[in-house]
Enzyme design. Structure first.
Site, PDB file in Angstrom:
ATOM      1  N   HIS A   1       1.089  -1.117  -0.210  1.00  0.00           N
ATOM      2  CA  HIS A   1       0.075   0.116   0.099  1.00  0.00           C
ATOM      3  C   HIS A   1       1.058   1.239  -0.257  1.00  0.00           C
ATOM      4  O   HIS A   1      -0.294   2.299   0.400  1.00  0.00           O
ATOM      5  CB  HIS A   1      -0.691  -0.144   0.791  1.00  0.00           C
TER       6      HIS A   1
ATOM      7  N   CYS B   1       4.611   9.461 -14.015  1.00  0.00           N
ATOM      8  CA  CYS B   1       5.872   8.438 -14.451  1.00  0.00           C
ATOM      9  C   CYS B   1       6.294   7.792 -13.845  1.00  0.00           C
ATOM     10  O   CYS B   1       7.596   6.942 -13.500  1.00  0.00           O
ATOM     11  CB  CYS B   1       7.262   9.626 -15.107  1.00  0.00           C
TER      12      CYS B   1
ATOM     13  N   CYS C   1       5.270  10.989  -8.651  1.00  0.00           N
ATOM     14  CA  CYS C   1       4.843  11.525  -9.423  1.00  0.00           C
ATOM     15  C   CYS C   1       3.300  10.202 -10.028  1.00  0.00           C
ATOM     16  O   CYS C   1       3.803   9.584 -10.072  1.00  0.00           O
ATOM     17  CB  CYS C   1       6.089  11.875 -10.626  1.00  0.00           C
TER      18      CYS C   1
ATOM     19  N   ALA D   1       1.503  -8.768  19.327  1.00  0.00           N
ATOM     20  CA  ALA D   1       2.650  -8.960  18.232  1.00  0.00           C
ATOM     21  C   ALA D   1       3.440  -9.394  18.687  1.00  0.00           C
ATOM     22  O   ALA D   1       4.660  -9.763  18.606  1.00  0.00           O
ATOM     23  CB  ALA D   1       2.544  -8.405  16.662  1.00  0.00           C
TER      24      ALA D   1
HETATM   25  N1  APR Z   1      -1.537  -7.722  18.016  1.00  0.00           N
HETATM   26  C1  APR Z   1      -1.312  -8.880  16.912  1.00  0.00           C
HETATM   27  N2  APR Z   1      -2.742  -8.120  16.723  1.00  0.00           N
HETATM   28  C2  APR Z   1      -3.144  -7.173  17.040  1.00  0.00           C
HETATM   29  C3  APR Z   1      -3.365  -5.872  17.862  1.00  0.00           C
HETATM   30  C4  APR Z   1      -1.670  -5.881  18.337  1.00  0.00           C
HETATM   31  N3  APR Z   1      -0.643  -5.881  19.204  1.00  0.00           N
HETATM   32  N4  APR Z   1      -3.435  -5.018  17.656  1.00  0.00           N
HETATM   33  C5  APR Z   1      -4.767  -5.250  16.958  1.00  0.00           C
HETATM   34  N5  APR Z   1      -3.936  -6.334  16.344  1.00  0.00           N
HETATM   35  C6  APR Z   1      -5.308  -6.697  15.073  1.00  0.00           C
HETATM   36  C7  APR Z   1      -6.288  -6.491  14.962  1.00  0.00           C
HETATM   37  O1  APR Z   1      -6.956  -7.590  15.601  1.00  0.00           O
HETATM   38  C8  APR Z   1      -6.680  -6.459  13.922  1.00  0.00           C
HETATM   39  O2  APR Z   1      -7.107  -7.711  12.952  1.00  0.00           O
HETATM   40  O3  APR Z   1      -4.934  -5.759  14.040  1.00  0.00           O
HETATM   41  C9  APR Z   1      -5.809  -5.354  12.934  1.00  0.00           C
HETATM   42  C10 APR Z   1      -6.121  -4.214  12.500  1.00  0.00           C
HETATM   43  O4  APR Z   1      -6.933  -4.182  11.420  1.00  0.00           O
HETATM   44  P1  APR Z   1      -6.955  -3.372  10.514  1.00  0.00           P
HETATM   45  O5  APR Z   1      -7.819  -1.834  11.414  1.00  0.00           O
HETATM   46  O6  APR Z   1      -7.998  -4.140   9.456  1.00  0.00           O
HETATM   47  O7  APR Z   1      -5.624  -3.158   9.712  1.00  0.00           O
HETATM   48  P2  APR Z   1      -5.621  -3.674   8.650  1.00  0.00           P
HETATM   49  O8  APR Z   1      -5.765  -5.575   8.378  1.00  0.00           O
HETATM   50  O9  APR Z   1      -3.715  -3.924   8.556  1.00  0.00           O
HETATM   51  O10 APR Z   1      -5.824  -3.100   7.446  1.00  0.00           O
HETATM   52  C11 APR Z   1      -5.611  -3.578   5.581  1.00  0.00           C
HETATM   53  O11 APR Z   1      -7.534  -1.534   5.057  1.00  0.00           O
HETATM   54  O12 APR Z   1      -7.876   1.143   5.489  1.00  0.00           O
HETATM   55  C12 APR Z   1      -7.397  -0.080   4.929  1.00  0.00           C
HETATM   56  O13 APR Z   1      -5.703   0.323   3.723  1.00  0.00           O
HETATM   57  C13 APR Z   1      -5.644   0.695   4.977  1.00  0.00           C
HETATM   58  O14 APR Z   1      -3.402  -1.379   4.828  1.00  0.00           O
HETATM   59  C14 APR Z   1      -5.223  -1.018   5.678  1.00  0.00           C
HETATM   60  C15 APR Z   1      -5.898  -1.809   5.459  1.00  0.00           C
END
Ligand code: APR
Length: 272
Positions: free
Chosen positions: A124, A135, A132, A258
């Site tokens: 992402h 290009c 740009c 994590a």
């Molecule tokens: N350790 C592990 N997992 C965690 C922790 C943690 N400390 N804190 C939160 N989470 C988990 C949540 O349970 C959830 O499943 O991380 C996840 C976050 O989910 P999202 O907020 O939806 O983020 P993500 O999955 O990266 O979103 C994907 O959506 O909005 C778009 O482009 C944006 O890249 C993003 C994409």
């Protein structure tokens, strides 16, 4: 934290270069960057329909310039303060020990590289890079310049014209084609960088294990990668503090944060 069955699987199956990982906002939550969804998520405070797609951003700039300025100041202030946490650092060690072949990330915060990971695939984009629109030349957006821009947003946020002036100062025209640079992040409805996506598929073709870390796995095409890896025969291990949309697909689930689980994986493999 890690169930015995999963510890044994990790110990016996994390072979050299045969592990890949896909990370989401959850891995950076403990670095102070809010996730997008769930309690306290960014999209709770800012409507992604407005702040995560081009038409929404342009209309907000025109009609509510101060809201756009506040969002940018809010978002980037958190990014600028963030540092890698033990989870990012553990992945960098797994790569250095040639266990992890690549870190595929949906995150735009640059924390994997800051932690020392080299083979990072940014599906992402990266919030500290401008691109740009024509290009695809990219330039690093230096943090000092970013801080300067945020200060100017704060003092000029009530005026559309003044915000436009700030934007044109920090997003110059490309010397090659004359079009204006923009932040190098993928907004909703935009296509992912095809070179990054094909790199990700290449690594998934070759991995025995895919680690899913801190993602709700709701946003495609990124959320399609675990399905692809599974079809190619990989085992899927999820590290999340709650179930994701693809938990049912996973062979092993490690419930936890994590920043605690990843160092424990290092310990199981004898690297910590
Ligand atoms: N350790 C592990 N997992 C965690 C922790 C943690 N400390 N804190 C939160 N989470 C988990 C949540 O349970 C959830 O499943 O991380 C996840 C976050 O989910 P999202 O907020 O939806 O983020 P993500 O999955 O990266 O979103 C994907 O959506 O909005 C778009 O482009 C944006 O890249 C993003 C994409």
């Amino acid at each position: 934290m890690i169930p015995e069955k999963v510890r044994n699987y990790i110990k016996n199956n994390f072979k050299e270069g045969k592990v890949a990982c896909l990370t989401g906002a959850g891995i950076s939550a403990e670095s102070g960057i809010p996730t997008f969804r769930g309690k306290g998520g960014l999209w709770e405070r800012y409507d992604p329909e407005v702040y995560a797609n081009t038409s929404g951003l342009i209309s907000t700039l025109r009609t509510h310039p101060q809201d756009l300025a506040n969002f940018i100041v809010d978002f980037y202030s958190l990014l600028l303060k963030a540092h890698p946490n033990p989870a990012h650092r553990a992945l960098a060690i797994l790569e250095k020990e040639n266990i992890l072949s690549s870190t595929i990330t949906q995150n735009i915060d640059g924390l994997h590289r800051q932690a020392g990971s080299q083979n990072v695939i940014e599906l992402h984009g990266n919030a500290f890079r401008i691109r740009c629109t024509q290009c695809s030349n990219t330039v690093v957006f230096e943090k000092d310049k970013l801080r300067e821009m945020l200060e100017l947003f704060k003092i000029n946020k009530d005026s559309y014209i003044k915000i436009l002036k700030v934007l044109s100062r920090y997003f110059p025209r490309c010397a090659t084609c004359g079009l204006r640079y923009r932040i190098d992040i993928v907004l909703f409805g935009e296509i992912l960088p095809q070179d990054e996506l094909s790199r990700a598929y290449k690594h998934l073709n070759n991995c025995d294990v895919l680690l899913l870390i801190g993602s709700s796995l709701l946003v495609y095409p990124a959320a399609g990668l675990p399905l692809y890896a599974k079809e190619k025969g990989a085992k899927i291990i999820e590290v999340n503090n709650e179930p994701s949309a693809l938990s049912g697909l996973c062979d092993y689930i490690i419930t936890g944060r994590a920043s605690e689980v990843l160092p424990e994986i290092l310990g199981v493999l004898g690297y910590a």
